[in-house]
Design a protein around this motif. Structure first.
Motif, PDB file in Angstrom:
ATOM      1  N   GLU A  35     -10.671  -0.505  -6.830  1.00  0.00           N
ATOM      2  CA  GLU A  35      -9.385   0.053  -7.259  1.00  0.00           C
ATOM      3  C   GLU A  35      -8.339  -1.053  -7.420  1.00  0.00           C
ATOM      4  OE1 GLU A  35      -8.723   3.165  -8.094  1.00  0.00           O
ATOM      5  OE2 GLU A  35     -10.731   3.893  -7.635  1.00  0.00           O
ATOM      6  N   ASN A  39      -6.392  -2.194 -10.819  1.00  0.00           N
ATOM      7  CA  ASN A  39      -4.927  -2.278 -10.899  1.00  0.00           C
ATOM      8  C   ASN A  39      -4.474  -3.641 -11.412  1.00  0.00           C
ATOM      9  OD1 ASN A  39      -4.439   0.312  -9.996  1.00  0.00           O
ATOM     10  ND2 ASN A  39      -4.053  -0.284  -7.869  1.00  0.00           N
ATOM     11  N   LYS A  85       1.026   5.177 -15.204  1.00  0.00           N
ATOM     12  CA  LYS A  85       0.035   5.153 -16.285  1.00  0.00           C
ATOM     13  C   LYS A  85      -0.103   6.423 -17.110  1.00  0.00           C
ATOM     14  CE  LYS A  85      -2.005   1.519 -13.666  1.00  0.00           C
ATOM     15  NZ  LYS A  85      -3.041   1.093 -12.725  1.00  0.00           N
ATOM     16  N   GLY A  99      -6.558   3.089 -14.066  1.00  0.00           N
ATOM     17  CA  GLY A  99      -6.022   4.043 -13.102  1.00  0.00           C
ATOM     18  C   GLY A  99      -5.511   5.263 -13.816  1.00  0.00           C
ATOM     19  N   ALA A 104      -4.976   5.564  -5.450  1.00  0.00           N
ATOM     20  CA  ALA A 104      -5.681   4.489  -4.754  1.00  0.00           C
ATOM     21  C   ALA A 104      -4.839   3.887  -3.630  1.00  0.00           C
ATOM     22  CB  ALA A 104      -6.091   3.411  -5.745  1.00  0.00           C
TER      23      ALA A 104
HETATM   24 MG    MG Z   1      -5.168   2.269  -9.705  1.00  0.00          MG
END
Ligand code: MG
Ligand code: ADP
Length: 355
Positions: A35, A39, A85, A99, A104
């Protein structure tokens, strides 16, 4: 007979719910790391440095040179379902970043000590914040739970310490930090091969040498050479497949019939996310069975891009599984291309590898 009285139904404390959800998303250190890498890539980084201690259980640190996070967003950063996002459910059908659920960092903050240091290019200072259970936390008793200005470079550094410290049964289930580190190195290697234009390093804390290193400008072939060695890199053939009917395009590098190993290595990316697919793996193995000696298997790096509207990434909490329309047709088209390339190389070979 005296039957038991019905027990009252009560709502769970939100922190308990969050802790349960976190344990579902993050089963092992490698899942947190994945994760964090996603990112960092989403943030436009060209350099990603990873440090792990005790297989990531004691410490997992990832430093990127991406866009950073604005100071005013730090208060929201680890709340569940906060993300930069997407804004609507419909956005899921056109998502191009990794994501999408804003879960996360929130999850990590419920099962580890999380510290974020980040600097945008417009800020004079970097800001450091500590998180606990989705909220800003004070670094030490008596100190304020708010971001603190520090000197730093543009980008973001995320430190995850003492993963599962408050989930003792999970923590105890990890018998071997070495195994966890191997999973970490494997995952970093996958992203390091896939993410063109991004340099990666991965180190074990306390060791002077890096376990993995690729330069930002390295080609995919160089990346495979660095990580899997010349024996793989020297025997690669490239392929491409595309079909508008099924809304996909695929390319990749796979070993030719000169190379084989005991177990298939499949690096599979669907829309730039590392995923597992037993179906694709089996199809690839089937394709090679006519070209490799019995028990021999290939190395395959496969980059599959499918129209996001045809993909359902939202099926598994860990996003490890992805479903898409016309899976059979797409897999068949890809294997057809690989087969064509394999037979071309096979026809021009001067000797056969026999065992
Ligand atoms: Mg993420
Ligand atoms: P998601 O990635 O699904 O949005 P996350 O919890 O992983 O959820 O991250 C929440 C938000 O924090 C992201 O949407 C992004 O705006 C910001 N963020 C997280 N990591 C980074 C990073 N390394 N660089 C810049 N922004 C980041």
């Amino acid at each position: 007979s005296d039957s038991q009285p019905a027990k009252r139904i009560r709502a769970l404390d939100p922190d308990v719910v969050n802790k349960i959800a976190a344990g579902e998303i993050i089963v092992a250190p490698v899942h947190a790391l994945k994760e964090l890498i996603e990112n960092a890539v989403d943030a436009g980084s060209t350099s990603i440095e990873i440090l792990a201690k005790e297989g990531g259980l004691k410490l997992l640190q990832i430093t990127d040179n991406g866009c950073g996070i604005q100071k005013d967003d730090l208060v929201l950063l680890c709340e569940r379902h906060t993300t930069s996002k997407i804004t609507s459910f419909e956005d899921l059908t056109s998502i191009s970043t990794y994501g999408f659920r804003g879960e996360a960092l929130a999850s990590i903050s419920h099962i580890a000590h999380l510290t974020v240091t980040t600097k945008t290019k417009d800020s004079n200072l970097a800001w450091r914040a500590h998180y606990q259970d989705g909220r800003l936390a004070s670094p030490k008793p008596g100190q304020p739970a708010e971001p603190k200005g520090v000197a730093g470079r543009p980008g973001t550094q995320i430190t995850v310490a003492d993963l599962f410290y408050n989930v003792p049964t999970r923590r105890r289930a990890f018998r071997s930090p070495a195994d966890e580190f191997n999973k970490i190195i494997d995952m970093v290697g996958r992203y390091a091969i896939h993410c063109k234009g991004v340099g990666f390093t991965c180190k074990k804390a306390g060791e002077s040498s890096t376990s993995l290193s690729v330069q930002a400008h390295a080609t995919v072939n160089d990346r495979i050479r660095q990580i899997y060695g010349a024996s793989v890199a020297n025997e690669l053939i490239s392929f491409k497949a595309t079909d508008d009917r099924w809304g996909f395009q695929a390319d990749g590098l796979v070993t030719n019939a000169n190379y084989h190993i005991k177990k298939t290595t499949l690096l599979l990316f669907i829309n730039h996310r590392s995923v597992e697919s037993p179906v694709i793996k089996k199809a690839v193995e089937q394709t090679y069975s006519a070209y490799l000696p019995k028990g021999g298997h290939p190395f395959a790096y496969l980059n599959l891009e499918i129209d996001p509207a045809r993909v359902d990434v939202n099926v598994h909490p860990t996003k490890r599984e992805v479903h898409f329309l016309n899976e059979d047709e797409i897999v068949q088209a890809i294997c057809q291309e690989i087969e064509t390339k394999l037979s071309e190389v096979d026809a021009s070979r001067t000797f056969m590898t026999q065992t």
